[in-house]
Design a protein around this motif. Structure first.
Motif, PDB file in Angstrom:
ATOM      1  N   VAL A   1       0.709  -1.318  -0.176  1.00 38.70           N
ATOM      2  CA  VAL A   1      -0.062   0.033  -0.052  1.00 38.70           C
ATOM      3  C   VAL A   1       0.814   1.255  -0.279  1.00 38.70           C
ATOM      4  CG1 VAL A   1      -1.547   1.173   1.161  1.00 38.70           C
ATOM      5  CG2 VAL A   1      -1.672  -1.291   1.183  1.00 38.70           C
ATOM      6  N   ILE A   2       0.492   2.053  -0.993  1.00 43.48           N
ATOM      7  CA  ILE A   2       1.362   3.396  -1.065  1.00 43.48           C
ATOM      8  C   ILE A   2       0.779   4.766  -0.849  1.00 43.48           C
ATOM      9  CG2 ILE A   2       3.033   4.765  -2.419  1.00 43.48           C
ATOM     10  CD1 ILE A   2       3.859   2.352  -3.961  1.00 43.48           C
ATOM     11  N   SER A   3       1.057   5.464  -0.010  1.00 37.42           N
ATOM     12  CA  SER A   3       0.594   6.703   0.227  1.00 37.42           C
ATOM     13  C   SER A   3       1.215   7.702  -0.287  1.00 37.42           C
ATOM     14  CB  SER A   3       0.364   7.031   1.590  1.00 37.42           C
ATOM     15  OG  SER A   3      -0.551   6.317   2.273  1.00 37.42           O
ATOM     16  N   ARG A   4       0.844   8.426  -1.330  1.00 40.33           N
ATOM     17  CA  ARG A   4       1.561   9.565  -2.056  1.00 40.33           C
ATOM     18  C   ARG A   4       1.148  10.961  -1.427  1.00 40.33           C
ATOM     19  NH1 ARG A   4       2.560   9.983  -8.253  1.00 40.33           N
ATOM     20  NH2 ARG A   4       0.416  10.214  -8.487  1.00 40.33           N
ATOM     21  N   LEU A   5       1.696  11.961  -0.953  1.00 41.09           N
ATOM     22  CA  LEU A   5       1.453  13.056  -0.578  1.00 41.09           C
ATOM     23  C   LEU A   5       2.537  14.139  -0.660  1.00 41.09           C
ATOM     24  CD1 LEU A   5       1.549  13.076   3.452  1.00 41.09           C
ATOM     25  CD2 LEU A   5       1.997  11.152   2.160  1.00 41.09           C
ATOM     26  N   ASP A   6       2.375  15.245  -0.302  1.00 42.70           N
ATOM     27  CA  ASP A   6       3.236  16.526  -0.048  1.00 42.70           C
ATOM     28  C   ASP A   6       3.790  16.463   1.264  1.00 42.70           C
ATOM     29  OD1 ASP A   6       4.803  18.637  -0.013  1.00 42.70           O
ATOM     30  OD2 ASP A   6       3.302  19.852  -1.267  1.00 42.70           O
ATOM     31  N   ASN A   7       4.845  16.415   1.435  1.00 41.15           N
ATOM     32  CA  ASN A   7       5.552  16.315   2.787  1.00 41.15           C
ATOM     33  C   ASN A   7       5.115  17.863   3.639  1.00 41.15           C
ATOM     34  OD1 ASN A   7       7.769  16.868   0.974  1.00 41.15           O
ATOM     35  ND2 ASN A   7       8.592  17.615   2.738  1.00 41.15           N
ATOM     36  N   LEU A   8       5.258  18.849   2.635  1.00 40.84           N
ATOM     37  CA  LEU A   8       4.880  20.155   2.996  1.00 40.84           C
ATOM     38  C   LEU A   8       3.525  20.420   3.120  1.00 40.84           C
ATOM     39  CD1 LEU A   8       7.902  22.235   1.783  1.00 40.84           C
ATOM     40  CD2 LEU A   8       7.730  21.288   4.011  1.00 40.84           C
ATOM     41  N   GLY A   9       2.585  19.705   2.473  1.00 36.84           N
ATOM     42  CA  GLY A   9       1.176  19.892   2.309  1.00 36.84           C
ATOM     43  C   GLY A   9       0.474  19.124   3.317  1.00 36.84           C
ATOM     44  N   LYS A  10      -0.175  17.968   2.772  1.00 31.80           N
ATOM     45  CA  LYS A  10      -0.996  17.156   3.783  1.00 31.80           C
ATOM     46  C   LYS A  10       0.117  16.464   4.978  1.00 31.80           C
ATOM     47  CE  LYS A  10      -4.824  14.867   5.153  1.00 31.80           C
ATOM     48  NZ  LYS A  10      -5.762  15.421   5.926  1.00 31.80           N
ATOM     49  N   GLY A  11       1.514  16.651   4.669  1.00 27.33           N
ATOM     50  CA  GLY A  11       2.316  16.052   5.580  1.00 27.33           C
ATOM     51  C   GLY A  11       3.007  17.074   6.750  1.00 27.33           C
ATOM     52  N   ALA A  12       2.424  18.413   6.648  1.00 29.54           N
ATOM     53  CA  ALA A  12       3.136  19.360   7.534  1.00 29.54           C
ATOM     54  C   ALA A  12       1.914  20.608   7.323  1.00 29.54           C
ATOM     55  CB  ALA A  12       4.422  19.824   7.083  1.00 29.54           C
ATOM     56  N   SER A  13       2.468  21.422   6.656  1.00 36.57           N
ATOM     57  CA  SER A  13       1.810  23.046   6.519  1.00 36.57           C
ATOM     58  C   SER A  13       0.226  22.868   6.103  1.00 36.57           C
ATOM     59  CB  SER A  13       2.336  23.953   5.677  1.00 36.57           C
ATOM     60  OG  SER A  13       3.523  24.159   6.233  1.00 36.57           O
ATOM     61  N   GLY A  14      -0.111  22.052   5.273  1.00 34.81           N
ATOM     62  CA  GLY A  14      -1.421  21.942   4.553  1.00 34.81           C
ATOM     63  C   GLY A  14      -2.422  21.156   5.669  1.00 34.81           C
ATOM     64  N   ALA A  15      -1.775  20.225   6.328  1.00 36.06           N
ATOM     65  CA  ALA A  15      -2.654  19.409   7.502  1.00 36.06           C
ATOM     66  C   ALA A  15      -2.942  20.593   8.481  1.00 36.06           C
ATOM     67  CB  ALA A  15      -1.719  18.531   8.044  1.00 36.06           C
ATOM     68  N   ALA A  16      -1.966  21.495   8.751  1.00 33.56           N
ATOM     69  CA  ALA A  16      -1.892  22.577   9.903  1.00 33.56           C
ATOM     70  C   ALA A  16      -3.300  23.370   9.508  1.00 33.56           C
ATOM     71  CB  ALA A  16      -0.696  23.152  10.141  1.00 33.56           C
ATOM     72  N   VAL A  17      -3.127  23.770   8.395  1.00 26.30           N
ATOM     73  CA  VAL A  17      -4.301  24.723   7.789  1.00 26.30           C
ATOM     74  C   VAL A  17      -5.654  24.230   7.878  1.00 26.30           C
ATOM     75  CG1 VAL A  17      -5.157  26.214   5.879  1.00 26.30           C
ATOM     76  CG2 VAL A  17      -2.713  26.455   6.645  1.00 26.30           C
ATOM     77  N   GLN A  18      -5.643  22.913   7.249  1.00 21.89           N
ATOM     78  CA  GLN A  18      -7.061  22.084   7.365  1.00 21.89           C
ATOM     79  C   GLN A  18      -7.471  22.210   8.997  1.00 21.89           C
ATOM     80  OE1 GLN A  18      -6.645  18.048   5.962  1.00 21.89           O
ATOM     81  NE2 GLN A  18      -8.687  17.684   6.504  1.00 21.89           N
ATOM     82  N   ASN A  19      -6.557  21.767   9.839  1.00 19.75           N
ATOM     83  CA  ASN A  19      -6.803  21.801  11.275  1.00 19.75           C
ATOM     84  C   ASN A  19      -7.478  23.155  11.668  1.00 19.75           C
ATOM     85  OD1 ASN A  19      -6.715  18.935  12.160  1.00 19.75           O
ATOM     86  ND2 ASN A  19      -4.588  19.313  11.884  1.00 19.75           N
ATOM     87  N   MET A  20      -6.897  24.071  11.309  1.00 21.32           N
ATOM     88  CA  MET A  20      -7.240  25.355  11.554  1.00 21.32           C
ATOM     89  C   MET A  20      -8.732  25.766  11.117  1.00 21.32           C
ATOM     90  SD  MET A  20      -6.061  29.202  10.333  1.00 21.32           S
ATOM     91  CE  MET A  20      -7.057  28.824   8.970  1.00 21.32           C
ATOM     92  N   ASN A  21      -8.909  25.479   9.827  1.00 19.12           N
ATOM     93  CA  ASN A  21     -10.020  25.829   9.232  1.00 19.12           C
ATOM     94  C   ASN A  21     -11.275  25.212  10.096  1.00 19.12           C
ATOM     95  OD1 ASN A  21      -9.152  27.176   7.329  1.00 19.12           O
ATOM     96  ND2 ASN A  21      -9.007  25.647   5.737  1.00 19.12           N
ATOM     97  N   ILE A  22     -11.120  23.778  10.405  1.00 15.07           N
ATOM     98  CA  ILE A  22     -11.952  23.137  11.367  1.00 15.07           C
ATOM     99  C   ILE A  22     -12.242  23.727  12.713  1.00 15.07           C
ATOM    100  CG2 ILE A  22     -12.442  20.742  12.381  1.00 15.07           C
ATOM    101  CD1 ILE A  22     -10.706  19.622  10.253  1.00 15.07           C
ATOM    102  N   MET A  23     -11.185  24.182  13.418  1.00 18.76           N
ATOM    103  CA  MET A  23     -11.136  24.717  14.699  1.00 18.76           C
ATOM    104  C   MET A  23     -11.753  26.033  14.624  1.00 18.76           C
ATOM    105  SD  MET A  23      -7.474  23.560  15.850  1.00 18.76           S
ATOM    106  CE  MET A  23      -7.617  24.089  17.638  1.00 18.76           C
TER     107      MET A  23
END
Length: 315
Positions: free
Chosen positions: A282-304
């Motif tokens: 099983v291979i996960s492909r993502l941007d280490n600076l996107g869903k892997g870091a800053s993007g995930a942070a912004v996604q969480n901010m939007n939710i919060m």
């Protein structure tokens, strides 16, 4: 209403990326601190307590110090370090991993951003564990290759220094003591009895990553086909706008190869499955600076903050 946002550690790789992603958002007011001011504890404390939401983009010890400076109980915190990822008082910031996780994030004032390798591994294994295919007692092997931006400014400078031309052309395994800092959260979040046998490596490219999880079919608790596993992923992540399940890997691959950089500058994670008679990958492909870091942070901010979850994020 404008929300006041403060990025503590705004001059590091993750902090710079978050600032870039937020700078044109009209509903946000970015509080900025100079390089000189950030060394003054009182000035920093003022910024930390004035904000509606704080991003901590700091080493673990510094992150804990900043949390201790926040006395305003209304301030929401998103920590991008590893300091709180296994702390039960903090909410783990992958909204997609359980049906209730998004609501937990929304109602939390303390959210930790997952590690990039951990995000790929956890999102690949969670549906299989929840469906009883992979057991929590199972020993799982995982390998990851990531862009050098994941190593922060020092590694970026080393790779991009003309004096080092040709020095880093190969893939370079690291953390060969087999104790990578993402292992505790991999084990904790999935409830595994043993941490995975995990080996990361750095590639000669800036952004992007592949997280590869290896399964031996005879060790799975159920006999499942590749198509059945894909169906499980589709059902588990149904309706998740940032998760893409690959159904046709022939069209997905580039002449049989998988490019680690094709999710760059997005908050998308793609999950693909490959198998033979005895094994499954099983291979996960993502941007280490996107869903892997800053993007995930912004996604969480939007939710919060109760905002549209995809604001400021690319799919």
């Amino acid at each position: 209403m404008k929300y006041k946002i403060f990025v503590d550690g705004q001059f590091g790789t993750t902090g710079l990326k978050i600032n870039e992603m937020l700078k044109n958002r009209s509903e946000l007011e970015l509080l900025t601190i100079s390089e000189e001011e950030k060394k003054d504890i009182e000035i920093k404390k003022k910024f930390l307590n004035e904000a509606d939401l704080v991003f901590l983009c700091l080493p673990d010890a510094a992150s804990k110090e900043s949390v201790a400076l926040i006395t305003n109980e209304n301030v929401k915190i998103i920590d991008a370090s590893t300091a709180h990822r296994t702390n039960p008082e903090w909410t783990y910031g992958i909204a997609e991993i359980t049906p209730t996780q998004r609501e937990k994030i929304k109602n939390s004032k303390r959210v930790c951003v997952p590690g990039c390798h951990a995000s790929g591994f956890i999102m690949a294994m969670k549906p299989l564990i929840e469906n009883g295919i992979v057991l929590k007692s199972q020993k799982i092997v995982c390998h990851s290759i990531t862009g050098y931006s994941g190593g922060g400014r020092a590694l970026i400078d080393a790779y991009e220094d003309p004096a080092n031309k040709g020095k880093f052309d190969s893939q370079r395994p690291y953390a060969l003591g087999l104790s990578h800092k993402h292992l505790p959260e991999m084990k904790h979040v999935l409830g595994l009895e043993s941490a995975p046998f995990f080996t990361p490596s750095v590639g000669n490219f800036s952004q992007g990553m592949l997280v590869m999880s290896y399964l031996i079919k005879d060790e799975l608790s159920k006999k499942v086909s590749k198509d059945e596993v894909i169906s499980i992923y589709k059902e588990y992540y149904k309706g998740e706008q940032f998760v893409k399940i690959i159904e046709n890997d022939i069209e997905y691959l580039d002449d049989g190869f998988l490019n680690a950089m094709n999710c760059n500058n997005t908050n998308t994670i793609e999950i693909s499955v490959y198998d033979s008679e005895d094994y499954m990958l099983v291979i996960s492909r993502l941007d280490n600076l996107g869903k892997g870091a800053s993007g995930a942070a912004v996604q969480n901010m939007n939710i919060m903050l109760g905002l549209d979850e995809k604001l400021g994020l690319n799919i």
